[in-house]
Design a protein around this motif. Structure first.
Motif, PDB file in Angstrom:
ATOM      1  N   PRO A  19     -11.992  -1.564   8.662  1.00  0.00           N
ATOM      2  CA  PRO A  19     -10.756  -2.046   8.260  1.00  0.00           C
ATOM      3  C   PRO A  19     -10.064  -1.002   6.735  1.00  0.00           C
ATOM      4  N   ALA A  20      -9.134  -0.130   6.706  1.00  0.00           N
ATOM      5  CA  ALA A  20      -8.376   0.441   5.656  1.00  0.00           C
ATOM      6  C   ALA A  20      -8.508  -0.273   4.433  1.00  0.00           C
ATOM      7  N   TRP A  21      -9.477  -0.404   4.016  1.00  0.00           N
ATOM      8  CA  TRP A  21     -10.010  -0.938   2.019  1.00  0.00           C
ATOM      9  C   TRP A  21      -8.939  -0.739   0.969  1.00  0.00           C
ATOM     10  N   PRO A  22      -8.492   0.738   1.633  1.00  0.00           N
ATOM     11  CA  PRO A  22      -7.606   1.362  -0.196  1.00  0.00           C
ATOM     12  C   PRO A  22      -6.867   0.639   0.071  1.00  0.00           C
ATOM     13  N   LEU A  23      -6.019   0.492   1.003  1.00  0.00           N
ATOM     14  CA  LEU A  23      -4.821   0.307   0.941  1.00  0.00           C
ATOM     15  C   LEU A  23      -4.134  -0.874   1.816  1.00  0.00           C
ATOM     16  N   ALA A  24      -5.785  -2.391   2.138  1.00  0.00           N
ATOM     17  CA  ALA A  24      -5.402  -3.332   1.882  1.00  0.00           C
ATOM     18  C   ALA A  24      -3.884  -4.303   1.619  1.00  0.00           C
ATOM     19  N   TYR A  25      -4.157  -5.046   2.525  1.00  0.00           N
ATOM     20  CA  TYR A  25      -3.367  -6.086   2.597  1.00  0.00           C
ATOM     21  C   TYR A  25      -3.590  -8.035   3.166  1.00  0.00           C
ATOM     22  N   GLU A  26      -4.206  -8.755   2.455  1.00  0.00           N
ATOM     23  CA  GLU A  26      -4.400  -9.617   3.110  1.00  0.00           C
ATOM     24  C   GLU A  26      -3.653 -11.230   1.385  1.00  0.00           C
ATOM     25  N   PHE A  27      -3.351 -12.431   3.173  1.00  0.00           N
ATOM     26  CA  PHE A  27      -2.588 -13.596   2.490  1.00  0.00           C
ATOM     27  C   PHE A  27      -4.059 -14.229   2.976  1.00  0.00           C
ATOM     28  N   ARG A  28      -4.114 -15.094   2.098  1.00  0.00           N
ATOM     29  CA  ARG A  28      -4.821 -16.302   2.453  1.00  0.00           C
ATOM     30  C   ARG A  28      -4.625 -17.104   1.255  1.00  0.00           C
ATOM     31  N   ASN A  29      -4.972 -18.078   1.687  1.00  0.00           N
ATOM     32  CA  ASN A  29      -4.951 -19.586   0.547  1.00  0.00           C
ATOM     33  C   ASN A  29      -3.799 -19.467  -0.364  1.00  0.00           C
ATOM     34  N   GLY A  30      -2.228 -19.119   0.691  1.00  0.00           N
ATOM     35  CA  GLY A  30      -1.185 -19.220  -0.210  1.00  0.00           C
ATOM     36  C   GLY A  30      -1.001 -17.699  -1.387  1.00  0.00           C
ATOM     37  N   ARG A  31      -2.309 -16.501  -1.189  1.00  0.00           N
ATOM     38  CA  ARG A  31      -1.625 -16.103  -2.132  1.00  0.00           C
ATOM     39  C   ARG A  31      -1.795 -14.633  -1.756  1.00  0.00           C
ATOM     40  N   MET A  32      -1.163 -13.643  -2.329  1.00  0.00           N
ATOM     41  CA  MET A  32      -0.631 -13.239  -1.108  1.00  0.00           C
ATOM     42  C   MET A  32      -1.277 -11.520  -2.247  1.00  0.00           C
ATOM     43  N   ARG A  33      -2.201 -10.050  -1.609  1.00  0.00           N
ATOM     44  CA  ARG A  33      -2.604  -9.678  -2.350  1.00  0.00           C
ATOM     45  C   ARG A  33      -2.586  -8.062  -1.460  1.00  0.00           C
ATOM     46  N   ASN A  34      -1.906  -7.672  -2.156  1.00  0.00           N
ATOM     47  CA  ASN A  34      -2.394  -5.732  -1.934  1.00  0.00           C
ATOM     48  C   ASN A  34      -3.762  -4.656  -3.157  1.00  0.00           C
ATOM     49  N   GLN A  35      -3.907  -3.873  -2.328  1.00  0.00           N
ATOM     50  CA  GLN A  35      -4.261  -3.768  -2.889  1.00  0.00           C
ATOM     51  C   GLN A  35      -3.192  -2.163  -3.563  1.00  0.00           C
ATOM     52  N   LEU A  36      -2.264  -1.344  -3.049  1.00  0.00           N
ATOM     53  CA  LEU A  36      -1.232  -0.109  -2.987  1.00  0.00           C
ATOM     54  C   LEU A  36       0.161  -1.258  -2.456  1.00  0.00           C
ATOM     55  N   LEU A  37       0.551  -1.010  -3.261  1.00  0.00           N
ATOM     56  CA  LEU A  37       2.404  -1.143  -3.431  1.00  0.00           C
ATOM     57  C   LEU A  37       2.880  -0.672  -4.114  1.00  0.00           C
ATOM     58  N   THR A  38       3.882   0.056  -2.724  1.00  0.00           N
ATOM     59  CA  THR A  38       5.060   1.172  -2.814  1.00  0.00           C
ATOM     60  C   THR A  38       6.080   0.400  -2.951  1.00  0.00           C
ATOM     61  N   VAL A  39       7.276   0.767  -4.338  1.00  0.00           N
ATOM     62  CA  VAL A  39       8.617   0.712  -4.856  1.00  0.00           C
ATOM     63  C   VAL A  39       9.692   1.810  -4.823  1.00  0.00           C
ATOM     64  N   CYS A  40      10.311   1.992  -4.013  1.00  0.00           N
ATOM     65  CA  CYS A  40      10.497   3.100  -3.634  1.00  0.00           C
ATOM     66  C   CYS A  40      12.359   2.954  -3.700  1.00  0.00           C
ATOM     67  N   MET A  41      12.841   3.552  -5.057  1.00  0.00           N
ATOM     68  CA  MET A  41      14.945   3.622  -5.904  1.00  0.00           C
ATOM     69  C   MET A  41      15.152   4.422  -5.134  1.00  0.00           C
ATOM     70  N   GLN A  42      16.374   4.703  -3.506  1.00  0.00           N
ATOM     71  CA  GLN A  42      16.907   5.199  -3.323  1.00  0.00           C
ATOM     72  C   GLN A  42      17.971   5.590  -4.464  1.00  0.00           C
ATOM     73  N   LEU A  43      18.456   7.171  -4.437  1.00  0.00           N
ATOM     74  CA  LEU A  43      19.469   7.593  -4.796  1.00  0.00           C
ATOM     75  C   LEU A  43      20.497   7.670  -4.575  1.00  0.00           C
ATOM     76  N   ARG A  44      20.675   7.811  -2.690  1.00  0.00           N
ATOM     77  CA  ARG A  44      21.272   7.828  -2.632  1.00  0.00           C
ATOM     78  C   ARG A  44      21.735   7.461  -1.057  1.00  0.00           C
ATOM     79  N   ALA A  45      22.785   6.917  -0.598  1.00  0.00           N
ATOM     80  CA  ALA A  45      22.393   6.390   0.819  1.00  0.00           C
ATOM     81  C   ALA A  45      21.738   6.686   1.868  1.00  0.00           C
ATOM     82  N   ALA A  46      21.542   6.313   2.740  1.00  0.00           N
ATOM     83  CA  ALA A  46      20.942   6.206   3.698  1.00  0.00           C
ATOM     84  C   ALA A  46      21.155   5.531   4.863  1.00  0.00           C
ATOM     85  N   GLY A  47      22.494   5.861   6.032  1.00  0.00           N
ATOM     86  CA  GLY A  47      22.978   5.021   6.551  1.00  0.00           C
ATOM     87  C   GLY A  47      22.476   4.929   8.014  1.00  0.00           C
TER      88      GLY A  47
END
Length: 139
Positions: free
Chosen positions: A30-58
């Motif tokens: 398991p890649a623990w530093p990047l772990a994703y888990e969904f258990r008992n109705g709860r989602m957990r992420n060790q590292l979440l990324t948000v990308c804000m697009q400044l120009r179009a990507a068609g």
């Protein structure tokens, strides 16, 4: 905020970046530093990324790409997929169409990368990464 914000810019003809991230290491652990888990109705992420697009990507422009659902994988990534070398495997890679101002949010447990940039205009994306308070990936 785990990392300082990062501005990505690519000119037409810029090369891509191999697929990386993923829930499992090359050795099958398991890649623990990047772990994703969904258990008992709860989602957990060790590292979440948000990308804000400044120009179009068609369609077909390149830029961000991912293998949908790969954050749930229990198998190592085939090297031919990570390198985008196998046409059959590459068919599982998706490049989302994004407009300026769109935010793309994904778990770093998703196998993702960058396709070569083919659009005439410059690619511009600002990336923010978030981790739980008790965790540090890029700090």
């Amino acid at each position: 905020l785990d990392h300082s914000p990062l501005l990505l810019a690519q000119e037409a003809g810029a090369e891509g970046h191999t697929l990386h991230g993923g829930a499992v290491t090359e050795s099958g652990e398991p890649a623990w530093p990047l772990a994703y888990e969904f258990r008992n109705g709860r989602m957990r992420n060790q590292l979440l990324t948000v990308c804000m697009q400044l120009r179009a990507a068609g369609p077909g422009d390149g830029g961000f790409c991912a293998v949908p659902g790969s954050h749930k994988s229990n198998f190592p990534v085939p090297p031919a997929l990570a390198d985008l070398a196998d046409a059959e495997l590459v068919s599982f890679v998706t490049q989302p169409v994004l407009a300026p101002g769109d935010c793309l949010i994904f778990s770093e447990a998703v196998l993702h990368g960058t396709l070569p940039w083919t659009a005439a205009h410059q690619r511009r994306t600002v990336i923010y990464r978030f981790a739980p308070a008790g965790s540090a990936y890029g700090r």
